[in-house]
Scaffold this active site. Structure first.
Site, mmCIF file in Angstrom:
data_model
loop_
_atom_site.group_PDB
_atom_site.id
_atom_site.type_symbol
_atom_site.label_atom_id
_atom_site.label_comp_id
_atom_site.label_asym_id
_atom_site.label_seq_id
_atom_site.Cartn_x
_atom_site.Cartn_y
_atom_site.Cartn_z
ATOM 1 N N ASP A 103 30.359 81.255 29.419
ATOM 2 C CA ASP A 103 31.406 80.645 28.605
ATOM 3 C C ASP A 103 31.292 81.149 27.164
ATOM 4 O O ASP A 103 30.186 81.499 26.707
ATOM 5 C CB ASP A 103 31.269 79.121 28.607
ATOM 6 C CG ASP A 103 31.665 78.501 29.937
ATOM 7 O OD1 ASP A 103 32.389 79.159 30.705
ATOM 8 O OD2 ASP A 103 31.241 77.351 30.206
ATOM 9 N N ARG B 104 27.994 72.912 33.242
ATOM 10 C CA ARG B 104 28.777 71.773 32.744
ATOM 11 C C ARG B 104 28.947 70.704 33.817
ATOM 12 O O ARG B 104 28.955 69.509 33.518
ATOM 13 C CB ARG B 104 30.151 72.259 32.260
ATOM 14 C CG ARG B 104 30.105 73.018 30.940
ATOM 15 C CD ARG B 104 31.485 73.480 30.527
ATOM 16 N NE ARG B 104 31.993 74.548 31.382
ATOM 17 C CZ ARG B 104 33.277 74.718 31.683
ATOM 18 N NH1 ARG B 104 34.183 73.874 31.220
ATOM 19 N NH2 ARG B 104 33.663 75.727 32.443
ATOM 20 N N TYR C 43 18.779 78.775 33.228
ATOM 21 C CA TYR C 43 19.520 78.258 32.075
ATOM 22 C C TYR C 43 18.686 77.193 31.368
ATOM 23 O O TYR C 43 18.013 76.382 32.015
ATOM 24 C CB TYR C 43 20.837 77.609 32.523
ATOM 25 C CG TYR C 43 21.791 78.543 33.206
ATOM 26 C CD1 TYR C 43 22.722 79.285 32.471
ATOM 27 C CD2 TYR C 43 21.780 78.703 34.597
ATOM 28 C CE1 TYR C 43 23.608 80.144 33.102
ATOM 29 C CE2 TYR C 43 22.666 79.558 35.224
ATOM 30 C CZ TYR C 43 23.574 80.274 34.484
ATOM 31 O OH TYR C 43 24.445 81.129 35.110
ATOM 32 N N ASP D 62 31.976 69.903 27.957
ATOM 33 C CA ASP D 62 31.131 70.480 26.916
ATOM 34 C C ASP D 62 31.579 69.936 25.567
ATOM 35 O O ASP D 62 32.499 69.105 25.481
ATOM 36 C CB ASP D 62 31.149 72.012 26.948
ATOM 37 C CG ASP D 62 32.535 72.616 26.667
ATOM 38 O OD1 ASP D 62 33.413 71.897 26.156
ATOM 39 O OD2 ASP D 62 32.718 73.811 26.971
#
Length: 301
Positions: free
Chosen positions: A47, A181, A75, A89
């Site tokens: 993103d 997310r 991550y 987010d």
């Protein structure tokens, strides 16, 4: 008559430590320009607000992108507890809030439910296609969609820090197709307090590490120079999760023409997917059958 694409026939991987802001496509376009390359692509979208490793494939290395996309990746992300947004987010509008703040033990217990083979629903603002149209386009128009759940393998999901009662930092190792997310959103729902991603960084993807990545400023400084070329990794690194077999000289000729070719391999069985090399260079990827590799991808290097 087809248009000839301009640029160099250069192949390999360039690893970028993407900053927050640009899209993954914008980063690929900058790398293509800086390397003066005919062809480029990336192995897994980040993103715009996310940072970390973005592996950019050039030339023939683009044929190995699926193997990096399928590989495990890690991550590190911070979840803001108590607030849900429409984008899941920090960029989105607040849609729900809660005063509940679970303790660390409750969070660790909830995380256990997200490990293994799970199903997750993509965010409303995602690139998933609905009747040929991206979900985020419909979401921008205020449409609420029923998105189908998708499978995801999560190898690990750990609580690694809690800076205050509102924020927890997690580390996740997972397979392809995961939406961080969605993890933040669903964790907040499991805890009864809502949640969204505040910060997200991909620390490694397959064999590639963010710590080894170049910044976009470095790309600008070294653009179209031998210094930048020196950072190019061989396309074979994109095949590191596949077993390697050795092609004979005659076998390599046949493979490069798209035909089954003789190879020599150890620890490979009938039907295994593997890659064939000659003098250390990739020739083809395919299935091993009775002493031959039946190619599915051929490298023209």
């Amino acid at each position: 008559m087809a248009r000839t694409r301009k640029g160099r026939d250069i192949s390999g991987w360039l690893i970028i430590d993407k900053p927050a802001g640009p899209t993954s496509t914008a980063v690929v376009n900058k790398v293509r320009w800086a390397m003066d390359a005919k062809k480029a692509g990336h192995a897994g979208t980040l993103d715009p607000t996310a940072t970390g490793v973005l592996a950019v494939a050039l030339g023939e290395a683009t044929k190995t992108v699926p193997f990096i996309t399928d590989a495990l990746k890690a991550y590190e992300f911070t979840v803001r507890l108590g607030v849900r947004t429409n984008t899941d987010d920090a960029e989105g509008e607040v849609v729900q809030t809660s005063d509940l703040r679970p303790d660390d033990e409750a969070i660790k217990e909830a995380l256990a439910g997200f490990i293994g083979d799970i199903e997750q629903v993509p965010p409303q603002f995602s690139a998933v296609k609905i009747d040929g149209e991206r979900a985020y386009k419909r979401a921008r128009d205020g449409e609420e969609m029923e998105l189908a759940a998708r499978p995801l393998f999560v190898e690990s999901l750990l609580l690694i820090d809690r800076s205050d009662e509102d924020h927890v930092t997690l580390e996740m190792v997972c397979g392809k197709g995961g939406y961080v997310r969605s993890i933040a959103r669903d964790l907040g729902e499991a805890l009864g307090c809502h949640g969204h991603v505040r910060e997200l960084r991909r620390t490694w993807s397959g064999p590639f590490d963010a710590a080894d990545g170049l910044t976009l400023d470095q790309i600008d400084e070294m653009a179209k120079s031998p210094e930048l070329d020196a950072h190019l990794l061989p396309l074979e690194q994109g095949l590191c999760d596949l077993p390697e077999v050795k092609a004979t000289v005659e076998g390599a000729v046949r493979l490069r023409n798209g035909n089954p070719g003789m190879v020599i391999g150890q620890d490979v069985e009938y039907g295994d997917e593997c890659w064939a090399s000659l003098d250390g260079h990739a020739v083809a990827v395919g299935r091993f059958k009775a002493g031959e590799l039946h190619p599915s991808r051929v490298f023209n290097t």
